[in-house]
Design a protein around this motif. Structure first.
Motif: not given
Length: 294
Positions: A42-49, A70-71, A172-186
């Motif tokens: 799924a990370w590869i897919m979100f990274l491409i997105h 991520g943890f 609390k923390f991640l509201y300012r990022y788009a979904t693909p951005t969050i999952f690319v790192y997590a």
């Protein structure tokens, strides 16, 4: 109507996690290896997105929160849910996952300092009673032996708890990022933490197709559809629609694998699902009241 369809599609996709998992488990792949590949592919897919939409950048100060996400929401959530499916079955794992709204109510009070209303408290109690019915039911019938897999039950509750933390991290923390951005790192961080616990097996083309399908449908596809729906619906209505997931899971568990609950299992499942509806509907009333005061 479009928002409703998007969220309903996401719930349907999440309901298929157990189906993919059971077929992959039958091929000799362990639960934690399934969790590892679900996150990695799924990370590869979100990274491409994220690369195509130019949503790769984050503030360095937010990296600890992203790695924490991520943890907790990848390593622990993906791993515990796959184990729960393996040990207690698709239907029960999905019901235990939906203890999440009760956890959200408690954690929102503890971490976000939101009010613990009587409705929220009642929902937490109903969820505890529901889980008790599911886990203790076999003992209550004519002194029958306790035959529910305790480790699987705990894994299911852990999956519900860590699933609830999606909301806490987002609020609390991640509201300012788009979904693909969050999952690319997590996702890669979460997968890396699973790695030491994975015993890899040889896999043929069919297993790889199932793993790719699991990642595409239940991670990349489901989250993409869900957040597309959230752009058109408020979070409360989206949460109500998402409770279609355990219904889908239970239906496929019965049709494909012959899974069913005892009478106490159905009673406990009903209590948990009613608690879910009460939590999200109380949130809807609170939102409307806040709007009226403005």
């Amino acid at each position: 109507m479009a928002g409703f369809i998007y969220v309903l599609a996401a719930a349907f996709m999440w309901g298929l996690i157990g189906v993919f998992t059971q077929y992959i488990l039958a091929e000799g792949v362990s639960a934690l290896e399934i969790a590892f590949w679900r996150a990695s592919l799924a990370w590869i897919m979100f990274l491409i997105h994220a690369g195509i939409t130019k949503q790769l950048k984050v503030h360095r100060a937010d990296l600890p929160a992203l790695f924490g996400f991520g943890f907790i929401c990848v390593t622990l959530f993906y791993g515990s849910y796959q184990i729960a499916i393996r040990d207690v079955g698709i239907g029960l794992a999905a019901v235990l996952l939906y203890t999440a709204p009760a956890w959200v109510a408690f954690l929102s009070w503890l971490v976000l300092k939101e009010a613990m209303t009587k409705t929220k408290m009642a929902c937490v109690v109903m969820t505890i009673l529901g889980v008790s019915c599911i886990s203790l039911g076999p003992q209550l019938v004519s002194g029958a032996s306790f035959n529910l897999n305790t480790f699987g039950l705990i894994a299911g509750l852990v999956s519900g708890f860590t699933y609830a933390l999606y909301y806490i991290f987002g609020k609390k923390f991640l509201y300012r990022y788009a979904t693909p951005t969050i999952f690319v790192y997590a996702l890669p961080f979460g997968a890396a933490l699973l790695l030491p616990f994975v015993d890899f097996t040889d896999k043929g083309p069919q297993v790889w197709m199932l793993l790719i399908g699991l990642s595409l449908v239940t991670s990349y596809g489901a989250f993409s559809f869900y957040y597309a729906g959230l752009k058109r619906l408020d979070a409360t209505h989206a949460s109500v629609i998402a409770t279609f997931e355990p219904v889908v899971a239970a239906l496929f568990a019965y049709l494909l694998f012959g899974e069913h609950f005892s009478i106490f299992g159905y009673m406990g499942s009903s209590l948990i699902l009613v608690a879910v509806f009460l939590v999200v509907l109380s949130g809807s009333r609170a939102s409307r009241a806040a709007g009226d005061e403005v």
